[in-house]
Design a protein around this motif. Structure first.
Motif, PDB file in Angstrom:
ATOM      1  N   CYS A  58      13.817  26.512  68.059  1.00 43.32           N
ATOM      2  CA  CYS A  58      14.147  27.649  67.349  1.00 43.32           C
ATOM      3  C   CYS A  58      12.705  28.340  66.868  1.00 43.32           C
ATOM      4  N   GLY A  59      11.369  27.768  67.412  1.00 41.06           N
ATOM      5  CA  GLY A  59      10.261  28.672  67.386  1.00 41.06           C
ATOM      6  C   GLY A  59       9.508  28.248  66.004  1.00 41.06           C
ATOM      7  N   ALA A  60      10.223  27.466  65.066  1.00 40.96           N
ATOM      8  CA  ALA A  60       9.618  27.198  63.980  1.00 40.96           C
ATOM      9  C   ALA A  60       8.190  26.337  64.151  1.00 40.96           C
ATOM     10  N   SER A 186       7.229  39.197  75.444  1.00 40.99           N
ATOM     11  CA  SER A 186       8.266  37.991  75.499  1.00 40.99           C
ATOM     12  C   SER A 186       9.680  38.602  75.467  1.00 40.99           C
ATOM     13  N   LEU A 187      10.519  37.565  75.416  1.00 40.04           N
ATOM     14  CA  LEU A 187      12.056  38.030  75.175  1.00 40.04           C
ATOM     15  C   LEU A 187      12.389  36.929  74.111  1.00 40.04           C
ATOM     16  N   PRO A 201      13.612  31.419  71.457  1.00 37.87           N
ATOM     17  CA  PRO A 201      12.243  31.717  72.007  1.00 37.87           C
ATOM     18  C   PRO A 201      12.169  31.476  73.359  1.00 37.87           C
ATOM     19  N   ALA A 202      11.176  31.840  73.922  1.00 34.84           N
ATOM     20  CA  ALA A 202      10.533  31.409  75.389  1.00 34.84           C
ATOM     21  C   ALA A 202      10.224  30.090  75.260  1.00 34.84           C
ATOM     22  N   SER A 207       5.167  32.563  70.486  1.00 36.64           N
ATOM     23  CA  SER A 207       5.697  33.954  70.487  1.00 36.64           C
ATOM     24  C   SER A 207       4.917  34.524  69.010  1.00 36.64           C
ATOM     25  N   ARG A 208       4.028  33.677  68.536  1.00 33.93           N
ATOM     26  CA  ARG A 208       3.518  34.194  67.341  1.00 33.93           C
ATOM     27  C   ARG A 208       2.738  35.542  67.391  1.00 33.93           C
TER      28      ARG A 208
END
Length: 327
Positions: A58-60, A186-187, A201-202, A207-208
């Motif tokens: 999840c990118g957390a 990014s996407l 996220p990727a 992605s910060r």
């Protein structure tokens, strides 16, 4: 307020693994765990040097202070108090925090990002049905090019969720992310139904400091001067704001997306409306944005509501003048 050096000492004194395990997180022999911030089957959550955490699902990500605020819903002062309790010693007795070498920020190769975005398809029937169900006009969404659908061709190695590609995992909607210069960097992928996590996220990459944005928002990041702008939260709120307030620069944050250096993209004296959710996470985003833009821009928080922007748009509850419903 606590001094920056003292806060660093507190964070260094708290064992992050112990903190998470005390809250029910269980790490395997490889040091990975199922993420406490979203539902997942395969563990994609890990710690780095015992000082920072990151979920590749999840990118957390963050440190001990972030963990206490995210997991416990604590305000900043209460989280600092909890850090002091967990440290077990007074600040005077704690050693200086060791310098933590910055982790390299690796992002998806821009060429691959550009190629994948260019190969994405027009909105499919299922995507249009999903947007329509959310009260978002798919024809206007397509005209504004706010999102596209994954192609049928093979995807890059980073466009995955665990061992599955974004498409195989059921996340066909793709949204572009822009860096501080307004370049496609990014996407993010979303499902066409209710599912956790809400977006991907990727995988394995940072992605910060990247923001979601409509066309005007990307121009804002590239240096075009606007007198007004809006900061939303998440993909569907970005769409709703773009549909409701045509021509307004809109950027949107997500977990880990905002960082202080983004403040320089907003023109001095601009009136910025903060439309993050009125929940614990949204309030933290709003406080951080207000801290970074204070003294540079005029700030207004969108009026409190139990619904987010997308839900308010669906209910025809957003004012024609975006500052008409502000507080």
């Amino acid at each position: 307020m606590i001094a920056t050096d003292d806060l660093a000492k507190l964070k260094a004194a708290v064992d992050l693994r112990t903190l998470f395990e005390a809250r029910g997180v269980r790490f395997n022999s490889r040091g990975r765990a199922r993420c406490p911030f979203h539902d997942e089957r395969s563990p994609s959550f890990h710690l780095w040097k015992g000082r920072r955490y990151k979920c590749f699902g999840c990118g957390a990500g963050g440190d001990a202070l972030d963990a206490l605020q995210e997991l416990g819903g604590l305000t900043f002062p209460k989280a600092v108090d909890e850090l002091k309790r967990l440290a077990g010693r007074s600040l005077e007795d704690l050693p200086p925090a060791p310098v933590l070498e910055a982790r390299p920020e690796v992002r998806a190769p821009k060429e691959e990002v550009g190629e994948l975005w260019a190969s994405c398809l027009a909105l499919t029937r299922s995507a249009r049905d999903y947007l329509g169900w959310r009260g978002l006009d798919p024809d206007r969404v397509a005209a504004l090019d706010l999102c596209r659908v994954l192609p049928t061709s093979p995807l890059p190695a980073w466009a995955r969720f665990g061992r599955m590609s974004w498409g195989e995992a059921g996340y066909p909607l793709v949204f572009p992310l822009f860096d501080e210069q307004g370049e496609l960097a990014s996407l993010r992928a979303r499902p066409c139904e209710s599912r956790q996590p809400k977006a991907l996220p990727a995988q394995g990459l940072s992605s910060r400091g990247l923001l979601l944005a409509n066309a005007e928002g990307a121009l804002l990041l590239r240096g075009k001067v606007f007198s007004h702008a809006l900061v939303a939260e998440g993909e569907t709120d970005l769409i709703a704001a773009s549909l409701r307030w045509s021509g307004l620069p809109v950027v949107a944050v997500y977990s880990g997306g905002w960082r202080s250096s983004l403040a320089g993209a907003f023109p001095e004296g601009a009136h910025v409306l903060v439309g993050t959710h009125h929940d614990k996470a949204g309030d933290r985003y709003a406080a951080t944005i207000a801290r970074d833009l204070s003294g540079r821009c005029r700030l207004t928080r969108l009026g409190r509501s139990q619904w987010d922007l997308a839900e308010r748009y669906q209910r025809n509850d957003l004012p024609g003048d975006p500052w008409g419903g502000a507080q």
